[in-house]
Design an enzyme around this catalytic site. Structure first.
Site, mmCIF file in Angstrom:
data_model
loop_
_atom_site.group_PDB
_atom_site.id
_atom_site.type_symbol
_atom_site.label_atom_id
_atom_site.label_comp_id
_atom_site.label_asym_id
_atom_site.label_seq_id
_atom_site.Cartn_x
_atom_site.Cartn_y
_atom_site.Cartn_z
ATOM 1 N N LYS A 13 -59.875 116.917 18.931
ATOM 2 C CA LYS A 13 -61.111 117.289 18.989
ATOM 3 C C LYS A 13 -61.868 115.365 19.931
ATOM 4 O O LYS A 13 -61.902 115.803 20.752
ATOM 5 C CB LYS A 13 -63.227 117.387 18.479
ATOM 6 C CG LYS A 13 -62.361 119.250 17.813
ATOM 7 C CD LYS A 13 -63.842 119.562 17.510
ATOM 8 C CE LYS A 13 -64.008 118.436 16.092
ATOM 9 N NZ LYS A 13 -63.308 118.836 14.833
ATOM 10 N N ARG A 161 -57.469 107.303 7.412
ATOM 11 C CA ARG A 161 -58.531 107.866 6.777
ATOM 12 C C ARG A 161 -58.846 108.974 5.829
ATOM 13 O O ARG A 161 -57.931 109.484 4.845
ATOM 14 C CB ARG A 161 -59.558 108.932 7.731
ATOM 15 C CG ARG A 161 -60.489 108.673 9.371
ATOM 16 C CD ARG A 161 -60.576 109.934 10.671
ATOM 17 N NE ARG A 161 -61.155 111.402 9.126
ATOM 18 C CZ ARG A 161 -61.440 111.838 10.182
ATOM 19 N NH1 ARG A 161 -61.580 111.898 12.111
ATOM 20 N NH2 ARG A 161 -62.330 112.696 9.960
ATOM 21 N N ARG A 172 -62.034 120.117 4.277
ATOM 22 C CA ARG A 172 -62.447 120.562 5.443
ATOM 23 C C ARG A 172 -61.740 121.951 5.733
ATOM 24 O O ARG A 172 -63.312 121.838 6.869
ATOM 25 C CB ARG A 172 -62.189 119.538 6.049
ATOM 26 C CG ARG A 172 -62.685 117.669 5.561
ATOM 27 C CD ARG A 172 -62.072 116.829 5.874
ATOM 28 N NE ARG A 172 -62.098 116.307 7.706
ATOM 29 C CZ ARG A 172 -61.031 116.412 7.860
ATOM 30 N NH1 ARG A 172 -59.889 114.900 8.011
ATOM 31 N NH2 ARG A 172 -61.198 115.959 9.687
HETATM 32 P P1 AMP Z 1 -64.639 114.889 11.755
HETATM 33 O O1 AMP Z 1 -64.790 112.889 12.290
HETATM 34 O O2 AMP Z 1 -65.731 114.909 13.009
HETATM 35 O O3 AMP Z 1 -64.376 115.014 11.579
HETATM 36 O O4 AMP Z 1 -66.277 114.140 10.756
HETATM 37 C C1 AMP Z 1 -65.874 113.603 9.426
HETATM 38 C C2 AMP Z 1 -66.525 113.952 8.261
HETATM 39 O O5 AMP Z 1 -68.133 114.121 8.361
HETATM 40 C C3 AMP Z 1 -67.303 115.740 8.239
HETATM 41 O O6 AMP Z 1 -66.070 116.223 7.238
HETATM 42 C C4 AMP Z 1 -68.740 115.369 7.426
HETATM 43 O O7 AMP Z 1 -68.225 115.315 6.489
HETATM 44 C C5 AMP Z 1 -69.279 114.839 8.509
HETATM 45 N N1 AMP Z 1 -69.594 115.428 9.417
HETATM 46 C C6 AMP Z 1 -69.348 114.814 10.885
HETATM 47 N N2 AMP Z 1 -69.603 115.518 11.298
HETATM 48 C C7 AMP Z 1 -70.796 116.730 10.670
HETATM 49 C C8 AMP Z 1 -72.425 117.250 11.179
HETATM 50 N N3 AMP Z 1 -72.399 117.709 11.894
HETATM 51 N N4 AMP Z 1 -72.471 117.735 10.370
HETATM 52 C C9 AMP Z 1 -72.535 117.550 8.552
HETATM 53 N N5 AMP Z 1 -71.393 116.621 8.445
HETATM 54 C C10 AMP Z 1 -70.820 116.459 9.299
#
Ligand code: AMP
Length: 217
Positions: A13, A161, A172
């Site tokens: 993404k 990360r 996740r």
């Molecule tokens: P990502 O970088 O999109 O994979 O997001 C990393 C982490 O940030 C996720 O596993 C959640 O813990 C948190 N996170 C990101 N976007 C959201 C969202 N829309 N709602 C809740 N938690 C989020």
């Protein structure tokens, strides 16, 4: 255009969002990036988010929705945006609908990136991102930087990360299936979903995505 990008962790993404946003001249809004920026700046919001993120859980809606709406209200997002990682559950999708309605605008598409689960695990385990700009993403096998540990784009340090560890990735994925996948049905009833395969080279997926967004599936 106003676009939402959905897909499991490891679908690419962030990588696709960066290219698509550039092609479409709209800002790439990633709630994960916003949380990571808050964590590295040591803000109160970052402190609240960190424990949830490290455990692979969603950050509570009270924190997330306000942060996403603040970002969408910035002038660069007035005529469109690409949301990456938001909404991530049905209540966030409903809150987004309310916010868009208040501005008298609508989403144009929800781009769903499909990728098999074993591929997801391989992609995440080898993923390395840049400390200076987390949209610069590499992979130890599939997308190696010219110099190990150094970002090709800006020279920043590449790191793994914390939430990319195997246990957290499993959590996740579970959160994705139980909480995020239902938003695909939610948006399907609005006729907005376009699904593409996220397999193949990065530029092939970008091309597929651009074709799908143009309705040229
Ligand atoms: P990502 O970088 O999109 O994979 O997001 C990393 C982490 O940030 C996720 O596993 C959640 O813990 C948190 N996170 C990101 N976007 C959201 C969202 N829309 N709602 C809740 N938690 C989020």
């Amino acid at each position: 255009m106003r676009i939402v990008l959905v897909g499991p962790p490891g679908a690419g993404k962030g990588t696709q969002a960066a290219f698509l946003a550039k092609n479409l001249s709209i800002p790439h809004i990633s709630t994960g990036d916003l949380f990571r920026a808050n964590i590295s700046q040591g803000t109160e919001l970052g402190k609240q988010a960190k424990a949830y993120m490290d455990a692979g859980n969603l950050v509570p809606d009270e924190v997330t929705i306000g942060m996403a709406k603040d970002r969408m209200a910035k002038p660069d997002a007035e005529n469109g945006f690409l949301l990456d990682g938001f909404p991530r559950n049905v209540s966030q999708a409903e809150a987004l609908d309310v916010a868009l309605k208040a501005d008298d605008v609508k989403l144009d598409a929800v781009l769903d990136l499909e990728v098999p689960e074993d591929e997801v695990v391989k992609r995440i385990a080898g993923r390395r991102i840049c400390r200076k700009d987390s949209s610069h993403v590499f992979h130890v096998t599939y997308s190696q930087p010219k110099q190990e540990g150094v970002c090709d784009v800006c020279g920043g340090e590449l790191y793994q990360r914390e939430d990319d560890s195997e246990d957290t990735v499993r959590k996740r994925l579970e959160v994705y299936h139980t909480q995020t996948e239902p938003i695909i049905d939610y948006y399907r009833t609005q006729g907005l979903v376009v699904t593409i395969s996220a397999l193949g080279k990065v530029d092939e997926v970008t091309e597929r995505a651009m074709d799908a967004l143009k309705g040229d599936k």
